[in-house]
Design a protein around this motif. Structure first.
Motif, PDB file in Angstrom:
ATOM      1  N   ALA A  27      46.664  36.220  41.600  1.00 28.57           N
ATOM      2  CA  ALA A  27      45.732  36.459  42.701  1.00 28.57           C
ATOM      3  C   ALA A  27      44.751  37.574  42.325  1.00 28.57           C
ATOM      4  O   ALA A  27      43.560  37.489  42.646  1.00 28.57           O
ATOM      5  CB  ALA A  27      46.502  36.821  43.973  1.00 28.57           C
ATOM      6  N   SER A  32      41.658  36.334  44.743  1.00 27.88           N
ATOM      7  CA  SER A  32      42.171  35.821  46.021  1.00 27.88           C
ATOM      8  C   SER A  32      43.210  36.749  46.640  1.00 27.88           C
ATOM      9  O   SER A  32      43.870  36.381  47.603  1.00 27.88           O
ATOM     10  CB  SER A  32      42.773  34.422  45.838  1.00 27.88           C
ATOM     11  OG  SER A  32      43.922  34.475  45.010  1.00 27.88           O
ATOM     12  N   GLY A  39      48.212  32.951  42.005  1.00 22.77           N
ATOM     13  CA  GLY A  39      47.228  32.877  43.074  1.00 22.77           C
ATOM     14  C   GLY A  39      47.130  31.485  43.675  1.00 22.77           C
ATOM     15  O   GLY A  39      47.293  30.476  42.973  1.00 22.77           O
ATOM     16  N   THR A  40      46.845  31.442  44.951  1.00 22.69           N
ATOM     17  CA  THR A  40      46.721  30.163  45.647  1.00 22.69           C
ATOM     18  C   THR A  40      45.667  29.248  45.019  1.00 22.69           C
ATOM     19  O   THR A  40      45.922  28.042  44.893  1.00 22.69           O
ATOM     20  CB  THR A  40      46.438  30.390  47.149  1.00 22.69           C
ATOM     21  OG1 THR A  40      47.497  31.184  47.692  1.00 22.69           O
ATOM     22  CG2 THR A  40      46.349  29.081  47.908  1.00 22.69           C
TER      23      THR A  40
END
Length: 134
Positions: A27, A32, A39-40
């Motif tokens: 992330a 993000s 991270g998504t």
């Protein structure tokens, strides 16, 4: 006459792709968030890669799919060094529209799950329209 997508892509097609998480997948690196875990956006990219892989072998010549809708629940953190696997299963075909269920796991733990919709398009025409040359 264009090949019928229903025939090219029967429900039940699956694919699995893996990723060993590195610092560039976190992330922090992706902007993000500010934590050093998967991270998504990278989870989503991995899920989409599995959907692309599921259709790759049966893709009609000159065609491709593009993503149109995503629903994704990112449920658990994954640290750098762990390997996650995304599995996509084609669960519905409606004309050119393909719906996949996706699951991302870290061992036995579900990291993320959801749905990804893609649409079958003529690759050359799509690129021409996107670039404004059509």
């Amino acid at each position: 006459m264009q090949e019928q997508p229903d025939a090219a892509f029967p429900s039940g097609l699956t694919a699995r792709v893996e990723l060993t998480v590195t610092d560039s997948d976190t992330a922090q690196a992706l902007g993000s968030g500010d934590v050093p875990v998967l991270g998504t956006p990278r989870v989503l990219a991995l899920a989409e890669a599995a959907t692309v892989a599921a259709t790759a072998v049966r893709m009609p010549s000159g065609m491709t799919t593009v993503g149109t809708r995503v629903e994704l629940d990112h449920r658990a953190a994954t640290v750098v060094g762990r390997t996650v696997a995304a599995r996509a299963t084609l669960v519905g075909v409606d004309g050119r529209r393909l719906r996949f269920e996706v699951t991302v796991t870290d061992g036995d733990e579900t990291v993320a799950e959801g749905r990804v919709d893609r649409v079958l398009v003529d690759r050359q025409r799509f690129v021409a329209r996107a670039s404004g040359t059509a």
